[in-house]
Design a protein around this motif. Structure first.
Motif, PDB file in Angstrom:
ATOM      1  N   VAL A  18      36.550  11.593  70.116  1.00 46.68           N
ATOM      2  CA  VAL A  18      35.924  11.114  68.877  1.00 46.68           C
ATOM      3  C   VAL A  18      34.684  10.297  69.212  1.00 46.68           C
ATOM      4  N   GLY A  19      34.779   9.457  70.235  1.00 48.98           N
ATOM      5  CA  GLY A  19      33.639   8.663  70.667  1.00 48.98           C
ATOM      6  C   GLY A  19      32.494   9.524  71.168  1.00 48.98           C
ATOM      7  N   VAL A  20      32.801  10.597  71.881  1.00 44.86           N
ATOM      8  CA  VAL A  20      31.764  11.520  72.352  1.00 44.86           C
ATOM      9  C   VAL A  20      31.030  12.119  71.155  1.00 44.86           C
ATOM     10  N   TYR A  21      31.791  12.524  70.140  1.00 45.79           N
ATOM     11  CA  TYR A  21      31.169  13.074  68.933  1.00 45.79           C
ATOM     12  C   TYR A  21      30.254  12.037  68.265  1.00 45.79           C
ATOM     13  N   LEU A  22      30.773  10.826  68.088  1.00 48.26           N
ATOM     14  CA  LEU A  22      29.991   9.788  67.416  1.00 48.26           C
ATOM     15  C   LEU A  22      28.742   9.428  68.210  1.00 48.26           C
ATOM     16  N   LEU A  23      28.858   9.361  69.521  1.00 47.67           N
ATOM     17  CA  LEU A  23      27.712   9.021  70.357  1.00 47.67           C
ATOM     18  C   LEU A  23      26.661  10.121  70.316  1.00 47.67           C
ATOM     19  N   ALA A  24      27.089  11.365  70.493  1.00 51.96           N
ATOM     20  CA  ALA A  24      26.126  12.477  70.506  1.00 51.96           C
ATOM     21  C   ALA A  24      25.443  12.633  69.148  1.00 51.96           C
ATOM     22  N   SER A  25      26.203  12.568  68.073  1.00 55.35           N
ATOM     23  CA  SER A  25      25.589  12.722  66.747  1.00 55.35           C
ATOM     24  C   SER A  25      24.731  11.513  66.402  1.00 55.35           C
ATOM     25  N   GLY A  26      25.129  10.334  66.865  1.00 54.17           N
ATOM     26  CA  GLY A  26      24.329   9.136  66.610  1.00 54.17           C
ATOM     27  C   GLY A  26      23.026   9.133  67.372  1.00 54.17           C
ATOM     28  N   LEU A  27      23.010   9.684  68.558  1.00 59.33           N
ATOM     29  CA  LEU A  27      21.777   9.754  69.344  1.00 59.33           C
ATOM     30  C   LEU A  27      20.763  10.696  68.705  1.00 59.33           C
ATOM     31  N   ILE A  28      21.245  11.724  68.047  1.00 60.83           N
ATOM     32  CA  ILE A  28      20.359  12.669  67.367  1.00 60.83           C
ATOM     33  C   ILE A  28      19.879  12.095  66.040  1.00 60.83           C
ATOM     34  N   GLY A  29      20.679  11.274  65.432  1.00 58.56           N
ATOM     35  CA  GLY A  29      20.279  10.664  64.168  1.00 58.56           C
ATOM     36  C   GLY A  29      21.120  11.097  62.991  1.00 58.56           C
ATOM     37  N   GLY A  31      23.119  13.688  60.308  1.00 59.89           N
ATOM     38  CA  GLY A  31      22.766  14.902  59.571  1.00 59.89           C
ATOM     39  C   GLY A  31      23.421  16.133  60.164  1.00 59.89           C
ATOM     40  N   LEU A  32      22.957  17.285  59.741  1.00 64.35           N
ATOM     41  CA  LEU A  32      23.524  18.554  60.195  1.00 64.35           C
ATOM     42  C   LEU A  32      23.268  18.777  61.683  1.00 64.35           C
ATOM     43  N   GLY A  33      22.066  18.423  62.134  1.00 62.56           N
ATOM     44  CA  GLY A  33      21.750  18.567  63.560  1.00 62.56           C
ATOM     45  C   GLY A  33      22.618  17.662  64.412  1.00 62.56           C
ATOM     46  N   GLY A  34      22.833  16.448  63.959  1.00 66.53           N
ATOM     47  CA  GLY A  34      23.688  15.520  64.695  1.00 66.53           C
ATOM     48  C   GLY A  34      25.119  15.999  64.757  1.00 66.53           C
ATOM     49  N   ALA A  35      25.603  16.570  63.657  1.00 63.84           N
ATOM     50  CA  ALA A  35      26.972  17.095  63.636  1.00 63.84           C
ATOM     51  C   ALA A  35      27.114  18.259  64.613  1.00 63.84           C
ATOM     52  N   ALA A  36      26.112  19.139  64.634  1.00 62.40           N
ATOM     53  CA  ALA A  36      26.159  20.285  65.549  1.00 62.40           C
ATOM     54  C   ALA A  36      26.126  19.830  67.003  1.00 62.40           C
ATOM     55  N   GLY A  38      27.041  16.907  68.110  1.00 61.60           N
ATOM     56  CA  GLY A  38      28.296  16.211  68.351  1.00 61.60           C
ATOM     57  C   GLY A  38      29.423  17.171  68.690  1.00 61.60           C
ATOM     58  N   VAL A  39      29.516  18.251  67.929  1.00 58.19           N
ATOM     59  CA  VAL A  39      30.563  19.246  68.184  1.00 58.19           C
ATOM     60  C   VAL A  39      30.335  19.916  69.539  1.00 58.19           C
ATOM     61  N   LEU A  40      29.087  20.263  69.846  1.00 58.03           N
ATOM     62  CA  LEU A  40      28.798  20.886  71.135  1.00 58.03           C
ATOM     63  C   LEU A  40      29.113  19.935  72.298  1.00 58.03           C
ATOM     64  N   ALA A  41      28.833  18.655  72.114  1.00 52.66           N
ATOM     65  CA  ALA A  41      29.137  17.672  73.151  1.00 52.66           C
ATOM     66  C   ALA A  41      30.641  17.565  73.374  1.00 52.66           C
ATOM     67  N   VAL A  42      31.401  17.583  72.300  1.00 58.89           N
ATOM     68  CA  VAL A  42      32.862  17.513  72.433  1.00 58.89           C
ATOM     69  C   VAL A  42      33.387  18.761  73.132  1.00 58.89           C
ATOM     70  N   VAL A  43      32.863  19.923  72.790  1.00 59.92           N
ATOM     71  CA  VAL A  43      33.305  21.160  73.444  1.00 59.92           C
ATOM     72  C   VAL A  43      32.990  21.107  74.939  1.00 59.92           C
ATOM     73  N   LEU A  44      31.801  20.627  75.293  1.00 57.61           N
ATOM     74  CA  LEU A  44      31.422  20.531  76.699  1.00 57.61           C
ATOM     75  C   LEU A  44      32.313  19.537  77.448  1.00 57.61           C
ATOM     76  N   VAL A  45      32.497  18.355  76.892  1.00 56.69           N
ATOM     77  CA  VAL A  45      33.300  17.327  77.552  1.00 56.69           C
ATOM     78  C   VAL A  45      34.763  17.760  77.640  1.00 56.69           C
ATOM     79  N   ALA A  46      35.283  18.359  76.583  1.00 56.33           N
ATOM     80  CA  ALA A  46      36.672  18.818  76.609  1.00 56.33           C
ATOM     81  C   ALA A  46      36.862  19.934  77.644  1.00 56.33           C
TER      82      ALA A  46
END
Length: 142
Positions: A18-29, A31-36, A38-46
């Motif tokens: 969850v933290g990986v998602y929040l960090l990745a989406s927060g760094l992007i800013g 919105g939809l791009g941040g959500a995408a 965030g999901v890609l970051a979670v898939v990579l880390v997992a």
């Protein structure tokens, strides 16, 4: 006690994702791009977690390296969340990183796997082999 520690480690790993998602989406800013992202970051880390850290990982890291990488990763994500202003969750992950290091070290020594059932032979290394598997290792008669 070990089962409780294993459950705590699982909850920390989930919070880490969850933290990986929040960090990745927060760094992007956001919105939809941040959500995408965030999901890609979670898939990579997992995927990396499953490859190197998980109990049944094919290329599992040695015990100390695994403990430091997993706990350090959780702490780094916590520090990143602190930088984004998510103070409570960031502090929780910082502390959880330390707990995860200890859990990885303790749980690696513990055998939480299934116990051998009746009819199983236990080898010198503690692994169970059934009578059937012993037959398969005998040379065939011709």
């Amino acid at each position: 006690m070990l089962v409780v520690l294993a459950l705590l480690a699982f909850v920390i790993e989930f919070a880490f994702m969850v933290g990986v998602y929040l960090l990745a989406s927060g760094l992007i800013g956001g919105g939809l791009g941040g959500a995408a992202v965030g999901v890609l970051a979670v898939v990579l880390v997992a995927s990396l977690w499953g490859l190197f850290i998980a109990p049944k990982a094919r290329r599992r890291l040695p015990r100390l390296a695994r403990a430091l990488v997993s706990g350090g990763g959780v702490a780094v994500v916590g520090a990143g969340l602190l930088g984004l202003g998510r103070d409570r969750f960031g502090l929780v992950l910082l502390g959880a990183g330390l707990v995860l290091v200890a859990a990885q070290l303790v749980l690696d020594d513990a055998d939480l796997g299934p116990k051998p059932g009746p009819g199983a032979d236990v080898g010198q290394d503690g692994s169970a082999a059934t009578r059937r598997s012993h037959r398969s290792h005998r040379p065939r008669r011709r």
